[in-house]
Motif scaffolding. Structure first.
Motif, PDB file in Angstrom:
ATOM      1  N   VAL A 176      18.740 -37.696  13.560  1.00 36.18           N
ATOM      2  CA  VAL A 176      19.511 -38.767  14.189  1.00 36.18           C
ATOM      3  C   VAL A 176      20.935 -38.670  13.641  1.00 36.18           C
ATOM      4  O   VAL A 176      21.122 -38.582  12.419  1.00 36.18           O
ATOM      5  CB  VAL A 176      18.911 -40.161  13.884  1.00 36.18           C
ATOM      6  N   ASN A 177      21.906 -38.645  14.523  1.00 36.75           N
ATOM      7  CA  ASN A 177      23.318 -38.559  14.115  1.00 36.75           C
ATOM      8  C   ASN A 177      23.573 -37.363  13.191  1.00 36.75           C
ATOM      9  O   ASN A 177      24.302 -37.469  12.203  1.00 36.75           O
ATOM     10  CB  ASN A 177      23.786 -39.839  13.437  1.00 36.75           C
ATOM     11  N   ASN A 178      22.935 -36.238  13.487  1.00 35.24           N
ATOM     12  CA  ASN A 178      23.083 -35.018  12.674  1.00 35.24           C
ATOM     13  C   ASN A 178      22.610 -35.198  11.237  1.00 35.24           C
ATOM     14  O   ASN A 178      23.124 -34.552  10.327  1.00 35.24           O
ATOM     15  CB  ASN A 178      24.523 -34.506  12.693  1.00 35.24           C
ATOM     16  N   ARG A 179      21.644 -36.072  11.039  1.00 35.57           N
ATOM     17  CA  ARG A 179      21.052 -36.330   9.725  1.00 35.57           C
ATOM     18  C   ARG A 179      19.537 -36.181   9.846  1.00 35.57           C
ATOM     19  O   ARG A 179      18.953 -36.504  10.876  1.00 35.57           O
ATOM     20  CB  ARG A 179      21.420 -37.737   9.249  1.00 35.57           C
ATOM     21  N   ILE A 180      18.895 -35.694   8.786  1.00 36.19           N
ATOM     22  CA  ILE A 180      17.462 -35.423   8.781  1.00 36.19           C
ATOM     23  C   ILE A 180      16.723 -36.566   8.091  1.00 36.19           C
ATOM     24  O   ILE A 180      17.071 -36.950   6.970  1.00 36.19           O
ATOM     25  CB  ILE A 180      17.155 -34.100   8.053  1.00 36.19           C
ATOM     26  N   PHE A 181      15.662 -37.073   8.768  1.00 39.27           N
ATOM     27  CA  PHE A 181      14.866 -38.176   8.238  1.00 39.27           C
ATOM     28  C   PHE A 181      13.378 -37.866   8.328  1.00 39.27           C
ATOM     29  O   PHE A 181      12.941 -37.137   9.214  1.00 39.27           O
ATOM     30  CB  PHE A 181      15.121 -39.463   9.045  1.00 39.27           C
ATOM     31  N   ALA A 182      12.628 -38.472   7.424  1.00 38.21           N
ATOM     32  CA  ALA A 182      11.168 -38.437   7.495  1.00 38.21           C
ATOM     33  C   ALA A 182      10.635 -39.774   7.005  1.00 38.21           C
ATOM     34  O   ALA A 182      11.294 -40.484   6.240  1.00 38.21           O
ATOM     35  CB  ALA A 182      10.594 -37.303   6.654  1.00 38.21           C
ATOM     36  N   LYS A 223       9.356 -46.760   4.517  1.00 38.23           N
ATOM     37  CA  LYS A 223       9.162 -45.512   3.765  1.00 38.23           C
ATOM     38  C   LYS A 223       9.977 -44.373   4.383  1.00 38.23           C
ATOM     39  O   LYS A 223       9.561 -43.224   4.399  1.00 38.23           O
ATOM     40  CB  LYS A 223       7.678 -45.137   3.737  1.00 38.23           C
ATOM     41  N   THR A 224      11.175 -44.706   4.873  1.00 35.33           N
ATOM     42  CA  THR A 224      12.062 -43.703   5.477  1.00 35.33           C
ATOM     43  C   THR A 224      12.957 -43.101   4.411  1.00 35.33           C
ATOM     44  O   THR A 224      13.535 -43.817   3.600  1.00 35.33           O
ATOM     45  CB  THR A 224      12.946 -44.349   6.569  1.00 35.33           C
ATOM     46  N   MET A 225      13.076 -41.777   4.434  1.00 34.54           N
ATOM     47  CA  MET A 225      13.990 -41.070   3.540  1.00 34.54           C
ATOM     48  C   MET A 225      14.881 -40.162   4.363  1.00 34.54           C
ATOM     49  O   MET A 225      14.500 -39.693   5.425  1.00 34.54           O
ATOM     50  CB  MET A 225      13.228 -40.204   2.540  1.00 34.54           C
ATOM     51  N   GLU A 226      16.059 -39.920   3.828  1.00 38.93           N
ATOM     52  CA  GLU A 226      16.983 -38.953   4.401  1.00 38.93           C
ATOM     53  C   GLU A 226      17.063 -37.760   3.469  1.00 38.93           C
ATOM     54  O   GLU A 226      16.988 -37.896   2.249  1.00 38.93           O
ATOM     55  CB  GLU A 226      18.369 -39.570   4.561  1.00 38.93           C
ATOM     56  N   PHE A 227      17.229 -36.578   4.065  1.00 37.10           N
ATOM     57  CA  PHE A 227      17.319 -35.339   3.292  1.00 37.10           C
ATOM     58  C   PHE A 227      18.642 -34.641   3.569  1.00 37.10           C
ATOM     59  O   PHE A 227      19.002 -34.423   4.724  1.00 37.10           O
ATOM     60  CB  PHE A 227      16.166 -34.394   3.642  1.00 37.10           C
ATOM     61  N   VAL A 228      19.350 -34.298   2.505  1.00 35.01           N
ATOM     62  CA  VAL A 228      20.607 -33.578   2.607  1.00 35.01           C
ATOM     63  C   VAL A 228      20.407 -32.216   1.948  1.00 35.01           C
ATOM     64  O   VAL A 228      19.926 -32.122   0.814  1.00 35.01           O
ATOM     65  CB  VAL A 228      21.753 -34.346   1.919  1.00 35.01           C
ATOM     66  N   ILE A 229      20.786 -31.175   2.656  1.00 35.67           N
ATOM     67  CA  ILE A 229      20.662 -29.811   2.143  1.00 35.67           C
ATOM     68  C   ILE A 229      21.717 -29.597   1.066  1.00 35.67           C
ATOM     69  O   ILE A 229      22.889 -29.903   1.254  1.00 35.67           O
ATOM     70  CB  ILE A 229      20.849 -28.767   3.272  1.00 35.67           C
ATOM     71  N   ALA A 233      16.943 -36.130  -1.665  1.00 44.95           N
ATOM     72  CA  ALA A 233      16.289 -37.145  -0.838  1.00 44.95           C
ATOM     73  C   ALA A 233      16.696 -38.533  -1.322  1.00 44.95           C
ATOM     74  O   ALA A 233      16.766 -38.781  -2.522  1.00 44.95           O
ATOM     75  CB  ALA A 233      14.773 -36.999  -0.936  1.00 44.95           C
ATOM     76  N   TYR A 234      16.969 -39.409  -0.363  1.00 44.17           N
ATOM     77  CA  TYR A 234      17.315 -40.772  -0.746  1.00 44.17           C
ATOM     78  C   TYR A 234      17.050 -41.725   0.408  1.00 44.17           C
ATOM     79  O   TYR A 234      16.925 -41.325   1.563  1.00 44.17           O
ATOM     80  CB  TYR A 234      18.771 -40.857  -1.207  1.00 44.17           C
ATOM     81  N   ILE A 235      16.975 -43.002   0.076  1.00 42.72           N
ATOM     82  CA  ILE A 235      16.823 -44.041   1.086  1.00 42.72           C
ATOM     83  C   ILE A 235      18.209 -44.292   1.663  1.00 42.72           C
ATOM     84  O   ILE A 235      19.138 -44.621   0.925  1.00 42.72           O
ATOM     85  CB  ILE A 235      16.246 -45.328   0.474  1.00 42.72           C
ATOM     86  N   PRO A 236      18.370 -44.129   2.971  1.00 47.70           N
ATOM     87  CA  PRO A 236      19.708 -44.319   3.544  1.00 47.70           C
ATOM     88  C   PRO A 236      20.181 -45.761   3.425  1.00 47.70           C
ATOM     89  O   PRO A 236      19.430 -46.700   3.688  1.00 47.70           O
ATOM     90  CB  PRO A 236      19.539 -43.917   5.007  1.00 47.70           C
ATOM     91  N   THR A 237      21.419 -45.938   3.023  1.00 44.61           N
ATOM     92  CA  THR A 237      21.968 -47.291   2.873  1.00 44.61           C
ATOM     93  C   THR A 237      22.136 -47.985   4.217  1.00 44.61           C
ATOM     94  O   THR A 237      22.179 -49.210   4.266  1.00 44.61           O
ATOM     95  CB  THR A 237      23.329 -47.255   2.151  1.00 44.61           C
ATOM     96  N   ASP A 238      22.220 -47.214   5.287  1.00 45.09           N
ATOM     97  CA  ASP A 238      22.372 -47.785   6.628  1.00 45.09           C
ATOM     98  C   ASP A 238      21.069 -47.749   7.431  1.00 45.09           C
ATOM     99  O   ASP A 238      21.087 -47.718   8.655  1.00 45.09           O
ATOM    100  CB  ASP A 238      23.496 -47.071   7.393  1.00 45.09           C
ATOM    101  N   LEU A 239      19.947 -47.791   6.728  1.00 48.47           N
ATOM    102  CA  LEU A 239      18.644 -47.707   7.389  1.00 48.47           C
ATOM    103  C   LEU A 239      18.463 -48.789   8.454  1.00 48.47           C
ATOM    104  O   LEU A 239      17.971 -48.507   9.551  1.00 48.47           O
ATOM    105  CB  LEU A 239      17.510 -47.786   6.359  1.00 48.47           C
ATOM    106  N   ASN A 240      18.859 -50.008   8.160  1.00 43.89           N
ATOM    107  CA  ASN A 240      18.695 -51.082   9.152  1.00 43.89           C
ATOM    108  C   ASN A 240      19.443 -50.769  10.444  1.00 43.89           C
ATOM    109  O   ASN A 240      18.945 -51.051  11.536  1.00 43.89           O
ATOM    110  CB  ASN A 240      19.157 -52.425   8.588  1.00 43.89           C
ATOM    111  N   ASP A 241      20.610 -50.170  10.326  1.00 48.87           N
ATOM    112  CA  ASP A 241      21.394 -49.825  11.513  1.00 48.87           C
ATOM    113  C   ASP A 241      20.774 -48.661  12.289  1.00 48.87           C
ATOM    114  O   ASP A 241      20.968 -48.551  13.497  1.00 48.87           O
ATOM    115  CB  ASP A 241      22.825 -49.443  11.118  1.00 48.87           C
ATOM    116  N   LEU A 242      20.063 -47.789  11.581  1.00 54.05           N
ATOM    117  CA  LEU A 242      19.516 -46.576  12.203  1.00 54.05           C
ATOM    118  C   LEU A 242      18.063 -46.697  12.659  1.00 54.05           C
ATOM    119  O   LEU A 242      17.570 -45.813  13.360  1.00 54.05           O
ATOM    120  CB  LEU A 242      19.621 -45.408  11.218  1.00 54.05           C
TER     121      LEU A 242
END
Length: 126
Positions: free
Chosen positions: A35-41, A112-118, A74-83
């Motif tokens: 989503v928005n060029n970002r990887i989530f699981a 339990k959503t996380m974002e992954f940055v390479i 890996a981290y919990i996105p700060t804008d999770l509510n918006d996404l």
């Protein structure tokens, strides 16, 4: 393989291997979306030793994109509510034929959503 290559791979493939932390020997197959060029699981299970809980303790890990193994943060996105709505839609679109697609959009999994940055190198995080 760089961040953009990984984003394309995740977009085009249903199952992605993940290792939470650097001490594990094997990859676990999980669903990931872009989503928005970002990887989530999202974590399906709620076990104490889940990949999600492991990343809470140590954000370094790896994802496997075909033959490439990439270091991630890996981290919990700060804008999770918006996404959340967009991530839900991405799951429902990508995994529409799978019986767990709808349940993974429920609140207990959204939490339990996380974002992954390479990472280019593991030392970039340190």
């Amino acid at each position: 393989m760089n961040q953009q290559d990984a984003i394309q791979y995740v977009s085009e493939n249903e199952i992605i291997g993940i290792k939470a932390g650097l001490q594990r020997d094997t990859f676990l197959d999980v669903w990931m979306v872009v989503v928005n060029n970002r990887i989530f699981a999202r974590s399906w299970g709620f076990a104490e030793r889940s990949w999600y809980n492991s990343f809470l303790q140590d954000p370094l890990g790896q994802i496997q994109c075909g033959d490439s193994i990439l270091h991630i943060n890996a981290y919990i996105p700060t804008d999770l509510n918006d996404l959340t709505d967009r991530i839900n839609t991405a799951y429902l679109t990508k995994y529409s034929t799978r019986k767990y697609a709808r349940p993974i959009t429920e609140q207990q999994h959204v939490e339990k959503t996380m974002e992954f940055v390479i990472l280019d190198k593991i030392s970039n995080q340190i």
